[in-house]
Design an enzyme around this catalytic site. Structure first.
Site, PDB file in Angstrom:
ATOM      1  N   LYS A 127      -2.273   7.363   1.260  1.00 41.40           N
ATOM      2  CA  LYS A 127      -1.890   7.623   2.651  1.00 41.40           C
ATOM      3  C   LYS A 127      -0.770   8.656   2.676  1.00 41.40           C
ATOM      4  O   LYS A 127       0.407   8.332   2.861  1.00 41.40           O
ATOM      5  CB  LYS A 127      -1.478   6.320   3.338  1.00 41.40           C
ATOM      6  CG  LYS A 127      -1.546   6.383   4.862  1.00 41.40           C
ATOM      7  CD  LYS A 127      -1.413   4.993   5.460  1.00 41.40           C
ATOM      8  CE  LYS A 127      -1.354   5.032   6.976  1.00 41.40           C
ATOM      9  NZ  LYS A 127      -2.613   5.441   7.608  1.00 41.40           N
ATOM     10  N   GLU A 150     -15.407   7.168   6.795  1.00 40.54           N
ATOM     11  CA  GLU A 150     -14.404   6.597   7.696  1.00 40.54           C
ATOM     12  C   GLU A 150     -14.216   7.509   8.895  1.00 40.54           C
ATOM     13  O   GLU A 150     -14.830   8.575   8.987  1.00 40.54           O
ATOM     14  CB  GLU A 150     -13.071   6.422   6.961  1.00 40.54           C
ATOM     15  CG  GLU A 150     -12.519   7.726   6.402  1.00 40.54           C
ATOM     16  CD  GLU A 150     -11.287   7.545   5.540  1.00 40.54           C
ATOM     17  OE1 GLU A 150     -10.634   6.499   5.612  1.00 40.54           O
ATOM     18  OE2 GLU A 150     -10.962   8.484   4.780  1.00 40.54           O
ATOM     19  N   ARG A 200       0.833  -1.205   0.000  1.00 43.15           N
ATOM     20  CA  ARG A 200       0.000   0.000   0.000  1.00 43.15           C
ATOM     21  C   ARG A 200       0.871   1.259   0.000  1.00 43.15           C
ATOM     22  O   ARG A 200       0.560   2.255  -0.667  1.00 43.15           O
ATOM     23  CB  ARG A 200      -0.939  -0.004   1.206  1.00 43.15           C
ATOM     24  CG  ARG A 200      -1.872   1.197   1.231  1.00 43.15           C
ATOM     25  CD  ARG A 200      -2.834   1.148   2.387  1.00 43.15           C
ATOM     26  NE  ARG A 200      -2.166   1.284   3.686  1.00 43.15           N
ATOM     27  CZ  ARG A 200      -2.821   1.312   4.847  1.00 43.15           C
ATOM     28  NH1 ARG A 200      -4.143   1.196   4.870  1.00 43.15           N
ATOM     29  NH2 ARG A 200      -2.161   1.440   5.985  1.00 43.15           N
TER      30      ARG A 200
END
Length: 345
Positions: free
Chosen positions: A194, A227, A100
Site C-alpha cells: 500500500k 480489484e 499491514r
C-alpha cells in the site's frame, strides 16, 4: 498536506498568464497569518488534528498541517500509508491495519522511526485529541526529508505522519455502475504494497467518472479479475457462492479479509452455499448474480451494472446487503478486540 492551492481567481499572481510581481513573505509570522486567514473561512474544519514526527507532536492548527517538500514521499513517492475508521468513538481494525502498514513499509525498505506499539499509541492519542467521533484516520511512513536526490541515503531519519479527517459516511445501500479499466494495473510487487503511488488508481477512477460511472475494475494480464482502484471486489454466483479474487496480485484489503471471516454466518443460515477466493475470468464475473465493491468506508457497495451490462437483474442484491449488514454491525458493535475505544478528554 491538508491544504489546497487557491484557484487562479483567488490568486492575484496568476491572471491570464501575464507577468506579475510575486509576493515575498518577509517572516514566518506573516506567512502563518496568511495561512491561518485562509483556514478561518473553511467551515466546518475537516482536519481536526495531525501528527508529525518531524515536529514531534500533535498539531491542531490546520495552517501548520504540512510536510517538507524534500520529504522523499513528496518528490519520489517513497512512502506507504494506511487508514483506520473512527466510528462511534472507536477505532475499527486498527491493529490489523497497522500490521499491514508495517508489512508495506518493509517491502518499501522504510524503517519505522517507532516500534508498532508506539505507532499505535500515537494514533490513539491523535484520535482523542481530534475529538472526532466519526471519520477516518490516515497515516504514512516515508523515507523522510533530506534532499531531492533519487536515493534516500541523504535522509537522516524516516518520518511518520497521521491526520484525522472528520467525514460522514453511512452504510452504502444504492447500487453503482462500473467499467473495465484500460489503465494498466500495478505489478504484484506494488499492488500488494500500500504505497503512495496512486497515479494508476487516480486515472482509473477518472476514466470511469468521465463516462458517467462510479469507478472501474482491473483485469490482470491473464484475464482474471483483480480489484477496483482503491477497493476489493466480490461476486455472488447463481449457485450462491461468495467469491473474491485471489490476493496474490492485489492488495489484501482488511475489510475484504474481515468479510471472508464473517460471511460463513450466512452459510450456517443456508443463505450462502460457500465462501472462497478464486480466479475469475471477466466472462464468469460479468455473469454473476450479484457484485460488490468492498472497502473501509463502504463497507460493501453494490454494483448493478458493468460496461453497461446489468449484473444479475440489475438491482441491488439481497445477499450483497446481507453481507453489508454483517460488516456494518461488526464495525458498530463488533468484538472489543476489533474496536479500540478512543479515550476522549
Amino acid at each position: 498536506m491538508a491544504t489546497t492551492a487557491p484557484s487562479s481567481d483567488q490568486n492575484p499572481e496568476v491572471e491570464n498568464g501575464e507577468e506579475s510581481e510575486v509576493h515575498v513573505f518577509s517572516s514566518a509570522a506573516e506567512l502563518l497569518e496568511k495561512l491561518q486567514d485562509k483556514w478561518r473561512s473553511v467551515k466546518p474544519q475537516p482536519y481536526p488534528a495531525m501528527y508529525s514526527s518531524v515536529f514531534g507532536g500533535i498539531i491542531l492548527d490546520p495552517a501548520l498541517m504540512v510536510i517538507p517538500m524534500d520529504d522523499h514521499m513528496v518528490h519520489r513517492g517513497h512512502g506507504v500509508f494506511d487508514t483506520a475508521i473512527i466510528l462511534g468513538g472507536h477505532l475499527y481494525e486498527l491493529d490489523v491495519h497497522l500490521t499491514r502498514f508495517l508489512k508495506s513499509a518493509s517491502k518499501a525498505k522504510i524503517v519505522s522511526p517507532f516500534p508498532k506499539s508506539t505507532l499505535r499509541s500515537i494514533l490513539i492519542q491523535l484520535a482523542a485529541a481530534s475529538q472526532c467521533r466519526k471519520g477516518t484516520l490516515r497515516y504514512w511512513l516515508s523515507a523522510g526529508p533530506g534532499d531531492f536526490l533519487l536515493s534516500p541515503a541523504g535522509c537522516p531519519k524516516s518520518a511518520f505522519y497521521a491526520i484525522v479527517i472528520d467525514e460522514d459516511f453511512e452504510q452504502c445501500k444504492e447500487g453503482v455502475k462500473v467499467i473495465t479499466s484500460t489503465i494498466p494495473m500495478k505489478t504484484p510487487l506494488f499492488a500488494t504494497m500500500k504505497n503512495v503511488n496512486y497515479m494508476p488508481n487516480v486515472l482509473s477512477k477518472m476514466e470511469a467518472e468521465e463516462q458517467g460511472d462510479f469507478a472501474s475494475i482491473w483485469v490482470d494480464e491473464e484475464g482474471y479479475i483483480a480489484e477496483g482502484p482503491n477497493v476489493n471486489v466480490g461476486f455472488i454466483t447463481h449457485d450462491k457462492e461468495l467469491i473474491l479474487p485471489e490476493f496474490d496480485k492485489i492488495l489484501r484489503g482488511c475489510t475484504a479479509a474481515r468479510l471472508l471471516e464473517l460471511a460463513p454466518k450466512l452459510v450456517e443460515q443456508h443463505r450462502l452455499k460457500s465462501v472462497r477466493t478464486d480466479n475469475l475470468t471477466i466472462e464468469e464475473a460479468k455473469n454473476a448474480a450479484e457484485m460488490m465493491y468492498i472497502g473501509s468506508t463502504l463497507p460493501v457497495l453494490p454494483i448493478i451494472a458493468w460496461d453497461e451490462k446489468p449484473i444479475g437483474d440489475g438491482k441491488v442484491g439481497e445477499l450483497t446487503m446481507a453481507l453489508s449488514d454483517l460488516v456494518w454491525e461488526d464495525m458498530v458493535a463488533g468484538p472489543k478486540t476489533r474496536r479500540i475505544p478512543v479515550p476522549y478528554v
